[in-house]
Write an enzyme that holds these catalytic residues in place. Structure first.
Site, PDB file in Angstrom:
ATOM      1  N   HIS A 101       9.198 -12.098   4.136  1.00 41.67           N
ATOM      2  CA  HIS A 101       8.457 -11.654   2.957  1.00 41.67           C
ATOM      3  C   HIS A 101       9.402 -11.267   1.833  1.00 41.67           C
ATOM      4  CE1 HIS A 101       9.084  -8.006   5.389  1.00 41.67           C
ATOM      5  NE2 HIS A 101       8.982  -7.295   4.273  1.00 41.67           N
TER       6      HIS A 101
ATOM      7  N   ILE B 219       0.811  -1.221   0.000  1.00 41.97           N
ATOM      8  CA  ILE B 219       0.000   0.000   0.000  1.00 41.97           C
ATOM      9  C   ILE B 219       0.849   1.277   0.000  1.00 41.97           C
ATOM     10  CG2 ILE B 219      -2.058  -1.063   0.990  1.00 41.97           C
ATOM     11  CD1 ILE B 219      -1.225   0.329   3.671  1.00 41.97           C
TER      12      ILE B 219
END
Length: 129
Positions: free
Chosen positions: A93, A30
């Site tokens: 990640h 985001i």
């Protein structure tokens, strides 16, 4: 305490999901470096990438490769860059970033997208999986 990524995976925090399977989850960043910047995470919460067991590590790389291929079909770019840096979230990640210039890998260059643009982008990437 669950990481923010675990909360996203569990649906406690909304996201622009790209894909998921039994072990992995991909969603748009985001605060992207470039349009299409995507995070791929294992559903199992493990802090460091190299602490993943071999099967989960290799699975994350295969999952990320599939997402990268869809990204490359969707977002005009010279290539998809991959980095693992994440000190801010204690959950392994992989960042997949469509690249047209090296500055897009610095995490200093950011782009803005509105909700509709994020939704359309996620849908377009999903369609290319």
């Amino acid at each position: 305490m669950s990481s923010i990524f675990t909360k996203i995976i569990n649906g406690e925090i909304p996201c622009y999901k790209i894909a998921e399977d039994d072990n992995f989850f991909a969603f748009l960043d985001i605060n992207p470096n470039a349009k299409g910047h995507t995070l791929c995470v294992p559903k199992k919460e493990v802090d460091k990438l190299f602490d993943l067991d071999d099967n989960l590590y290799l699975g994350l790389m295969q999952f990320s490769k599939k997402i990268a291929a869809a990204l490359e079909k969707t977002v005009p770019c010279n290539r998809i860059g991959m980095t693992v840096i994440g000190l801010e979230v204690p959950h392994a990640h992989v960042h997949l970033i469509p690249l047209n210039e090296m500055g897009e890998m610095t995490f200093k260059h950011k782009v803005s997208l509105n909700k509709e643009e994020f939704e359309a982008l996620a849908n377009n990437i999903q369609a290319n999986l």
